[in-house]
Design an enzyme around this catalytic site. Sequence first.
Site, PDB file in Angstrom:
ATOM      1  N   HIS A 110       0.825  -1.222   0.000  1.00 33.69           N
ATOM      2  CA  HIS A 110       0.000   0.000   0.000  1.00 33.69           C
ATOM      3  C   HIS A 110       0.849   1.258   0.000  1.00 33.69           C
ATOM      4  O   HIS A 110       0.353   2.329  -0.328  1.00 33.69           O
ATOM      5  CB  HIS A 110      -1.047  -0.025   1.125  1.00 33.69           C
TER       6      HIS A 110
ATOM      7  N   ASP B 148       1.169  -7.691   2.247  1.00 36.01           N
ATOM      8  CA  ASP B 148       1.261  -6.247   2.009  1.00 36.01           C
ATOM      9  C   ASP B 148       2.728  -5.813   1.901  1.00 36.01           C
ATOM     10  O   ASP B 148       3.258  -5.156   2.793  1.00 36.01           O
ATOM     11  CB  ASP B 148       0.539  -5.500   3.145  1.00 36.01           C
TER      12      ASP B 148
ATOM     13  N   SER C  51       3.830   2.427   8.408  1.00 33.23           N
ATOM     14  CA  SER C  51       3.602   1.445   7.346  1.00 33.23           C
ATOM     15  C   SER C  51       4.871   1.188   6.564  1.00 33.23           C
ATOM     16  O   SER C  51       5.542   2.134   6.151  1.00 33.23           O
ATOM     17  CB  SER C  51       2.512   1.944   6.392  1.00 33.23           C
TER      18      SER C  51
END
Lengths: 704, 704
Positions: free
Chosen positions: B79, B217, B638
Amino acid sequence: MKKYVSIVLFVASSAFAGEGMWMPQQIPQIAADVQKMGAKFDPNRLADLTGDPMGAVVSLGGCTASFVSPDGLIATNHHCSFGAIQYNSTPKRDLITNGFLAKTRDEELSAGPGQHVYVTTKIEDVTARVTGDTKLAKMTDAARAKSIERKQNELVAECEKPGGLRCRVASFFEGSQYLRITQLDLSDVRLVYAPANGVGDFGGDIDNFEWPRHAGDFSFLRAYVNGQPYHPAHWLKVSAEGMNDGDFVLVAGYPGRTFRYKTADEVKNYQEFVYPTSIRYFTQLINILDAQGKGNRDIQIRNASRVKGLNNSLKNYQSTNEGFVKDHIWQARIDREKAMVAADPGTAAILTQIAQTNDTVRKTQARDMTISWIAGIQGSSGFSYRVSPMVSSAMQAVRLAEEKPKKDLDRDTGYHDRDLSRIKENAERWQRVMEPGSDRAGLRYFLGELQKTGGADDSVVKYIESKGGVDKFLDWLYANTRVGDKDERLKMLGETSKQLMARDDSMLQFASVLLPAVEEIDAREDAVTGAMARIRPAYFESLRKVAGGNLYPDANGTLRITFGNLQGYKPKDATWLTSQTTVKGLLEKETGQDPFASPNNLLAAARDPKKTAAYTDPELHAVPIDFLSTCDTTGGNSGSPTLNAKGELCGLLFDGNYESIDADFLFNPPMTRSIHVDTVYMLWVLEVDGGQNLVREMGLTPKL
Amino acid sequence: MKKYVSIVLFVASSAFAGEGMWMPQQIPQIAADVQKMGAKFDPNRLADLTGDPMGAVVSLGGCTASFVSPDGLIATNHHCSFGAIQYNSTPKRDLITNGFLAKTRDEELSAGPGQHVYVTTKIEDVTARVTGDTKLAKMTDAARAKSIERKQNELVAECEKPGGLRCRVASFFEGSQYLRITQLDLSDVRLVYAPANGVGDFGGDIDNFEWPRHAGDFSFLRAYVNGQPYHPAHWLKVSAEGMNDGDFVLVAGYPGRTFRYKTADEVKNYQEFVYPTSIRYFTQLINILDAQGKGNRDIQIRNASRVKGLNNSLKNYQSTNEGFVKDHIWQARIDREKAMVAADPGTAAILTQIAQTNDTVRKTQARDMTISWIAGIQGSSGFSYRVSPMVSSAMQAVRLAEEKPKKDLDRDTGYHDRDLSRIKENAERWQRVMEPGSDRAGLRYFLGELQKTGGADDSVVKYIESKGGVDKFLDWLYANTRVGDKDERLKMLGETSKQLMARDDSMLQFASVLLPAVEEIDAREDAVTGAMARIRPAYFESLRKVAGGNLYPDANGTLRITFGNLQGYKPKDATWLTSQTTVKGLLEKETGQDPFASPNNLLAAARDPKKTAAYTDPELHAVPIDFLSTCDTTGGNSGSPTLNAKGELCGLLFDGNYESIDADFLFNPPMTRSIHVDTVYMLWVLEVDGGQNLVREMGLTPKL
């Protein structure tokens, strides 16, 4: 422990995994293993039906219960007493919502006509008398079925004593063995205590079949004889000790029906036809009843127990339907049958015969199912009121009038003299659920279905067309009947066919049109039953060769015992559900909105350390509510006493987890779990509700 | 371990519970405890930003990443590369759906303008230079804010080297300490590998912030300098060993923002105004963009990353909003402040001053928030394109034209010379998300909102009315602008205010009407910032008195390290979620329907024992996917490298569990968990996708 092999895959389990609904008389064969599991009493005691503890285990007909005091106090589920609670509820005195406590015996309320308590007193093997006749082999299949039914009727008739003893001959291993069961029949049953619905059914349909669970699904009834409390020979000692993960438990009760010995061919038809169609029918009828009840509490109350039952069935069917795919049940049966054929090549011919027999009813099964729903019958096993309580009532009157002139032994099941009082009780009881608007709305949908499954040539469809089509037919049907009037309905049950026809009642006329259709279905099923009586025992012989050791029979509504332990399970990746819930979890779920709305007194007590301390579990640090076990149970087991290692009552079974529902077809040790309410929670709720009188009656000292 | 007290409740934890986003320079103070937790290397190494392993940790601006090869290969989340993947995707060559693998360096794709890699090389304490000036105390609050901003600008200017070094002065403990951070700025970044969206975003918005999770991810980028791969001084060794429950882990990264030192008064306003209003705005805009994209894949792709971002923010805000109630955050702050006042009575006056300062902007906050959404600004912290990428673009051009004539040091944040190239890159990049229909539909809703929050007298509302009301205004606005044209838009960024107005462009005219409104908001916020610079350091002094020991600062987008262990948690009664998921769980979730649709090659490999054996975890009996840790992370983390006890890369952080989201306000040790993708899964997926070249580049031997 090789002898408890899984009946489906023949995989020996490394531990006694909980599978098996054992007949009491089988217990001596497995007693040593039950002790290894943790029982601290002699398991052989369980074979004695009139001793302790089995003498305390009773049937409510559809549910299980147990005596818990010398004065006939009975513990069962809240949902098993729901009919009795509903029977005593009105919008003004709403016992469903508020619960009920009789502080004295005078305050106890009749549980309603039709509420019986059955105490099993004797089980005898009568196989020789049912199937010993050498002439059976030469009969046609239909004649064989009739003959076997007649033998069973004879065996029942010689045993029963009206108003006191009830007998039944049940088939085990699908006609391989017949047992006669004698039960004491207690018909004066009263409601003693029910918690508020927000306790007894906390979580409602959302939590139904789910874990973690926080329902206090229990209630108390009392059996009376001659206006005095019944004094049972045995009653269970209630434990206030609480449970721990891993603890031994057993469940004694009356599981209704399982399908573990159905063939691959039969499973395929369940998966492809029976379950999908039933799911559609349940869903439609629920939607119709919900729409009818919108904004009208009276209609809601009248439909409440039907909607509840339908939702329960729907979730059950849906889960099993998913299970067919998820657990590859059909493939498991194919594998089992391959193993059977490998061990005994003759099995191939048996399986072919079973499949060919089933084929004889497959062509008409869609139409037959629609008719059965409309007429309110389930095969030949008696009436229900699935779609229309009014049509079902008319059917019962018409059918009774036709059967009554016959000799008792020759009548269809459900229409013997012994059944008459129950038929009348039901006719009275049904008054509570009669609601013409809902009745008509449900029937309208199914008549539409019949047009599709029966086609234009169907006799019933033609009759409706002759009345001007569905809506005109329904106008006429509901405008010209007195079936909805309780007194008239009861009178009808005493009348002859001629008298009934002379009434010129539209519902009775419609029933007389349905009757031949129903009789045709019965005849088709008789032929199948008679053929299976021929074929199925050989199938079980072959199965025993491969399975070795003890085989337990499919559930058939007779008394069974299952053993297990408190144990959690892993429903999905990285998720472990533990075996006990507590009041803390209830407070987490509480929203104040139905179905997560606990009564205020319970909430206040749950939040008050002074009110919880005495019932707080030292390891869970809260009052326990429900627990999970590996026991093997199904519908009918509801209300079953759960006994701990000392043989004391430690809980009541009330549900299975969602993953367990398809266990009716395939027991899956890692996933199949039973759900029980803990007696510690029952005692705490009772005390919070002021039921110290009952706590004392059970021989315990109130703590609040 | 009393010194790591919870900053909220001052309850000493019995173990190092994971709370704390520590600055690297704080590590020596806690090194002994980090070793006790399980680190098998000297934690003091973590204080060396240019050494191993911290020299390998980089920022992508909004995400974190790390070097994993000597040739500048960078591992981060899928992402975090989504913008780059989207930038290279068209309906014909849909890299979002299909993923991407460069088999050679020649095949690597530009990650798009605006994609930078920042390597932190130095952190200096510059507090004395920012707030040491004694004149500050005598200034008005607004002048103080401006003065502090100017000092920061000076410190940045003397440090930066265009195109090579980027500097920033960040405030810690809300103005108590200022640190200057120097970062190497690498602007040629290329996309090397992205799994299919069905892997990288498996579970989509349904699983976002949820556990158990099965998303792969991760993705790989590469940094280039002068057209050649960048050779970092340090890169992480990738572990293929796999993790076990309880294992030590640390996360190094750039957490964006937390609110753990906000006062009770401030928390109350977040709970009552900021969160509910933002949730409404996110929801409306998502609905509008979804409706616009219905049936049009091109519009869907254009809006994809905005919708994704909005959904992410929405779920974040919703969880925090629930957390305010569930975790009694406001009450926790009241308790903390009571403790502070008890320890130091002077705190009462400080808290009153903070509350009075906040009061100055509360009256206009509803209208100010609407204007900020419309103009595309978040306070004074720079542009975003929340509602309308087109209005935001126009605002940027108009604002840049106004700021550019000023001396660089006097300009507003975001409009310095150093920002110009990024402004241009963004203007290019935004072309991908410009979609006039969606733009107009979103703006229309917010103009309606402004009528409510601003009222009829609001200057912007009056302007819109002068154009004939909202719809006529919008007709005019979208028919008379060239902001949607990339070349024109880029030209605008070079023009003066006069040149812009001469264009007679509707969007630019509207921006010039919005500008004074935005400047008013900035002025109000400057006054608050200046006042807080005065008050807040005293607040932290008081807090230290009560908390004792080490305090870590709130997240502010600077490099931090957090320590934890693999650990499950109990989200509700009788439910324990364990710390690792596997490919088995992925197959359980797989439906073939987005967002649970894995690509066929992955499904085939997952079901093939030959393809999974080499990466199967011996205890989980399957290929591991994701794991949970007790690390303390938030948005901005992230893509952060997760290191095991040996200091090797064992995973990438990509999310927190739902229960962790309100940890931005209150860290809750039993519930707050970070979610990581396991390097074992990354390697397996890479191999399944044929990325053996990258496995080798990371110094490992392919196994498939």
